[in-house]
Design a protein around this motif. Structure first.
Motif, PDB file in Angstrom:
ATOM      1  N   ASP A 149       0.840  -1.201   0.000  1.00  0.00           N
ATOM      2  CA  ASP A 149       0.000   0.000   0.000  1.00  0.00           C
ATOM      3  C   ASP A 149       0.873   1.249   0.000  1.00  0.00           C
ATOM      4  O   ASP A 149       2.044   1.218   0.385  1.00  0.00           O
ATOM      5  CB  ASP A 149      -0.907   0.006   1.232  1.00  0.00           C
ATOM      6  CG  ASP A 149      -1.870  -1.178   1.239  1.00  0.00           C
ATOM      7  OD1 ASP A 149      -2.272  -1.600   0.137  1.00  0.00           O
ATOM      8  OD2 ASP A 149      -2.192  -1.674   2.341  1.00  0.00           O
ATOM      9  N   SER A 150       0.291   2.355  -0.400  1.00  0.00           N
ATOM     10  CA  SER A 150       1.023   3.616  -0.391  1.00  0.00           C
ATOM     11  C   SER A 150       1.338   4.034   1.039  1.00  0.00           C
ATOM     12  O   SER A 150       0.512   3.855   1.949  1.00  0.00           O
ATOM     13  CB  SER A 150       0.207   4.714  -1.085  1.00  0.00           C
ATOM     14  OG  SER A 150      -0.010   4.394  -2.435  1.00  0.00           O
ATOM     15  N   ILE A 151       2.519   4.586   1.233  1.00  0.00           N
ATOM     16  CA  ILE A 151       2.893   5.092   2.547  1.00  0.00           C
ATOM     17  C   ILE A 151       2.061   6.323   2.860  1.00  0.00           C
ATOM     18  O   ILE A 151       1.824   7.171   1.990  1.00  0.00           O
ATOM     19  CB  ILE A 151       4.399   5.417   2.593  1.00  0.00           C
ATOM     20  CG1 ILE A 151       5.225   4.160   2.306  1.00  0.00           C
ATOM     21  CG2 ILE A 151       4.791   5.996   3.938  1.00  0.00           C
ATOM     22  CD1 ILE A 151       6.724   4.411   2.244  1.00  0.00           C
ATOM     23  N   ASN A 152       1.636   6.427   4.078  1.00  0.00           N
ATOM     24  CA  ASN A 152       0.843   7.567   4.513  1.00  0.00           C
ATOM     25  C   ASN A 152       1.536   8.879   4.151  1.00  0.00           C
ATOM     26  O   ASN A 152       2.746   9.014   4.282  1.00  0.00           O
ATOM     27  CB  ASN A 152       0.636   7.475   6.032  1.00  0.00           C
ATOM     28  CG  ASN A 152      -0.199   8.611   6.574  1.00  0.00           C
ATOM     29  OD1 ASN A 152       0.310   9.683   6.863  1.00  0.00           O
ATOM     30  ND2 ASN A 152      -1.501   8.368   6.704  1.00  0.00           N
ATOM     31  N   THR A 153       0.744   9.855   3.696  1.00  0.00           N
ATOM     32  CA  THR A 153       1.313  11.129   3.250  1.00  0.00           C
ATOM     33  C   THR A 153       2.104  11.817   4.349  1.00  0.00           C
ATOM     34  O   THR A 153       3.164  12.407   4.097  1.00  0.00           O
ATOM     35  CB  THR A 153       0.190  12.061   2.757  1.00  0.00           C
ATOM     36  OG1 THR A 153      -0.517  11.426   1.688  1.00  0.00           O
ATOM     37  CG2 THR A 153       0.764  13.373   2.259  1.00  0.00           C
ATOM     38  N   ALA A 154       1.632  11.741   5.599  1.00  0.00           N
ATOM     39  CA  ALA A 154       2.347  12.369   6.709  1.00  0.00           C
ATOM     40  C   ALA A 154       3.717  11.733   6.903  1.00  0.00           C
ATOM     41  O   ALA A 154       4.727  12.428   7.105  1.00  0.00           O
ATOM     42  CB  ALA A 154       1.517  12.266   7.987  1.00  0.00           C
ATOM     43  N   VAL A 155       3.771  10.402   6.843  1.00  0.00           N
ATOM     44  CA  VAL A 155       5.049   9.696   7.000  1.00  0.00           C
ATOM     45  C   VAL A 155       5.977  10.001   5.836  1.00  0.00           C
ATOM     46  O   VAL A 155       7.171  10.257   6.016  1.00  0.00           O
ATOM     47  CB  VAL A 155       4.810   8.173   7.106  1.00  0.00           C
ATOM     48  CG1 VAL A 155       6.135   7.417   7.147  1.00  0.00           C
ATOM     49  CG2 VAL A 155       3.972   7.856   8.343  1.00  0.00           C
ATOM     50  N   LEU A 156       5.431   9.996   4.624  1.00  0.00           N
ATOM     51  CA  LEU A 156       6.244  10.235   3.428  1.00  0.00           C
ATOM     52  C   LEU A 156       6.813  11.648   3.420  1.00  0.00           C
ATOM     53  O   LEU A 156       8.003  11.852   3.150  1.00  0.00           O
ATOM     54  CB  LEU A 156       5.393   9.998   2.182  1.00  0.00           C
ATOM     55  CG  LEU A 156       6.132   9.893   0.849  1.00  0.00           C
ATOM     56  CD1 LEU A 156       7.107   8.734   0.864  1.00  0.00           C
ATOM     57  CD2 LEU A 156       5.138   9.751  -0.294  1.00  0.00           C
ATOM     58  N   SER A 157       5.976  12.626   3.719  1.00  0.00           N
ATOM     59  CA  SER A 157       6.451  14.016   3.721  1.00  0.00           C
ATOM     60  C   SER A 157       7.473  14.253   4.816  1.00  0.00           C
ATOM     61  O   SER A 157       8.439  14.999   4.625  1.00  0.00           O
ATOM     62  CB  SER A 157       5.264  14.979   3.873  1.00  0.00           C
ATOM     63  OG  SER A 157       4.553  14.733   5.075  1.00  0.00           O
TER      64      SER A 157
END
Length: 536
Positions: free
Chosen positions: A54-62
């Motif tokens: 699954d895609s990594i959460n936007t908060a974690v990625l940013s």
């Protein structure tokens, strides 16, 4: 004597040591680009290993992107200041050690089962890596500018910066090679949704390999002498400056008296960093260098971030196909990076190397901003049309997007690295370059974090589209075009040309303007601006 040493450096012929210095100084920029471009496929692999594809959460990625950029900004400020206080050479090796150890640390990020633990550990080591990379920016640019002659100084500094292009290419090549090796050596070709255990080793190996080229240059970096300009102007040791230069370069204009006669005592510094006099003399230059770097990093880092997401839409795979393999996912991102690097990024760097001392910094910077603005507008306004069912439209968009990277590097991405290393006095040069670069990294954070959130995928039926709301992508492109237009205005109204001038002439021109003087007199064919070299 200081006049003889530094005027001789300005007039020195191109020598083997110049090319050696380019390679040694460029390894820090190589590591920077390697880390920047390998992290996208690495995060793809991590999403398969720890997030079940699954895609990594936007908060974690940013956060993972921003943490390294914050470290870089801090490193530019800290080591830029130390470069002026204790010497370029004394902290230069320390930056390289930090980069090497933290690169290996990223690979050895603790935990192999808990994703939160892995991401926190990886973020910590990437912050430390950013410190080393950030310190290398002002030191590499300053050292190269102070070693180079004034005729080819821009080309030498641009050549150091062009090592980023090699870092991008090697990053992509290493990622693809590791993916192919692990896929063929294990059962990667059979695994789709659940990543094999060895995939957790693959991404760590990719991160650690980036430290090897930098480690190989450590010995030669430690052998580099302090620059003559720092030794003569800041440490006030003209004798040692002459000895250091004669040890590594053939300087025919120096006589024996420079190594035997004691130097005269110079007057104390007339002003300090951020004093009213400093701001009067150099505030405009610092403003222009910082703002331009901020603007170009918004564009450069955002464009890199959007690259793989945008072109995944161009993939020939069916939108409802079986979930991709962990190695194939990383391989495709790296392959795209290699194509862009070979076709656009690296040619852009070397066009700058060739033309920088023929056209000038300001003209190249304005040209780069202008063509990027045009491309963003041309690509952004009819954005949905490019992604229609016509293959020709998609290919046209790919060409346009590749040109963004060409004109970014044959333009402001390179010139914003060069100009701060030429405008400021020797005792402030590294610090001011670090300040400019740190402001630029704030722009990089705005670009990566802001656009990750502004253009993230929304819940909906068409989950396979890159960004379901095409209007938001169109707005993003138009905003980036506006940023480039702002860069044109800041460059035109505030940035000064430094081509073909001695570093000391650039400083003395400021002093003359402040005191209401006219052109400096000429002494022995050289501007008497060199007399300012007697100041610390």
């Amino acid at each position: 004597m200081a006049i003889k040493i530094l005027s001789s450096l300005d007039a020195a012929r191109i020598q083997w040591y110049h090319f050696k210095a380019i390679i040694v100084a460029g390894m820090g920029l190589f590591t920077d680009a390697y880390d920047l471009f390998c992290i996208a496929p690495v995060m793809k692999m991590i999403s398969h290993v720890y997030y079940n594809g699954d895609s990594i959460n936007t908060a974690v990625l940013s956060t993972s992107y921003a943490i390294a950029l914050l470290g870089t900004a801090a490193g530019q400020l800290i080591f830029g200041y130390l470069g002026d206080r204790v010497g370029r050479r004394r902290v230069y090796g320390l930056c390289l050690v930090i980069m090497i150890l933290s690169s290996f640390g990223c690979g050895f990020s603790v935990c192999t089962t808990r994703r939160s633990c892995v991401m926190v550990s990886l973020g910590f080591f990437r912050f430390i890596l950013g410190l080393g990379i950030g310190g290398d920016y002002p030191l590499s640019a300053t050292i190269m500018s102070e070693f180079a002659n004034k005729r080819t100084r821009g080309a030498f500094i641009a050549a150091v910066f062009s090592m980023q292009g090699l870092g991008i290419l090697v990053s992509s090549a290493v990622t693809m090679a590791v993916c192919v090796a692990f896929k063929s050596g294990g059962n990667g070709f059979e695994v789709v949704k659940e990543a094999p255990a060895e995939a957790d080793v693959a991404w760590r190996l990719i991160l650690m390999i980036g430290a090897l080229p930098a480690a190989l240059t450590f010995y030669w970096r430690m052998l580099m002498p302090e620059t003559a300009r720092y030794t003569a102007l800041v440490e006030n040791n003209i004798v040692q400056a002459a000895k250091d230069m004669q040890r590594v370069m053939s300087i025919s204009h120096l006589s024996d008296e420079t190594t035997t006669e004691p130097p005269p005592l110079p007057p104390p510094a007339s002003y300090k960093l951020f004093s009213r006099r400093f701001l009067n003399l150099h505030g405009r230059d610092l403003f222009a260098a910082s703002v331009n770097w901020f603007l170009v990093d918004v564009v450069f880092y955002t464009s890199n971030l959007l690259l793989s997401q945008i072109f995944s839409h161009y993939s020939d795979k069916p939108s409802s196909s079986t979930p991709e393999n962990v190695y194939d996912a990383a391989f495709e991102v790296a392959e795209l990076g290699a194509i862009i690097a070979a076709c656009s990024t690296i040619p852009g760097y070397w066009f700058t190397v060739y033309f920088i001392d023929k056209i000038g910094r300001v003209k190249i910077q304005i040209m780069g901003f202008f063509f990027m603005a045009v491309i963003y507008l041309v690509a952004g306004i009819p954005y949905s049309w490019y992604w229609s069912k016509h293959e020709q439209n998609k290919k046209g968009f790919m060409v346009l997007y590749g040109l963004i990277f060409f004109f970014c590097n044959f333009g402001p991405n390179t010139t914003t690295f060069i100009i701060p290393a030429e405008l400021f006095p020797a005792r402030f040069r590294s610090t001011c370059h670090g300040i400019s670069g740190a402001v630029g990294k704030l722009g990089a954070i705005v670009g990566t974090v802001g656009f990750l959130w502004a253009t993230k995928e929304m819940d909906g039926d068409d989950i396979n589209q890159v960004y379901p709301e095409v209007n938001r992508m169109r707005i993003a492109f138009l905003v980036l075009g506006g940023v480039c237009i702002a860069g044109i205005f800041v460059t035109y109204f505030f940035t000064k040309e430094t081509m073909g001038r001695s570093l000391e002439d650039n400083e003395h021109e400021q002093d003359n303007n402040d005191e209401g003087e006219t052109e400096p007199p000429i002494v022995n064919g050289q501007s008497s601006a060199s007399t300012l070299l007697q100041m610390p």
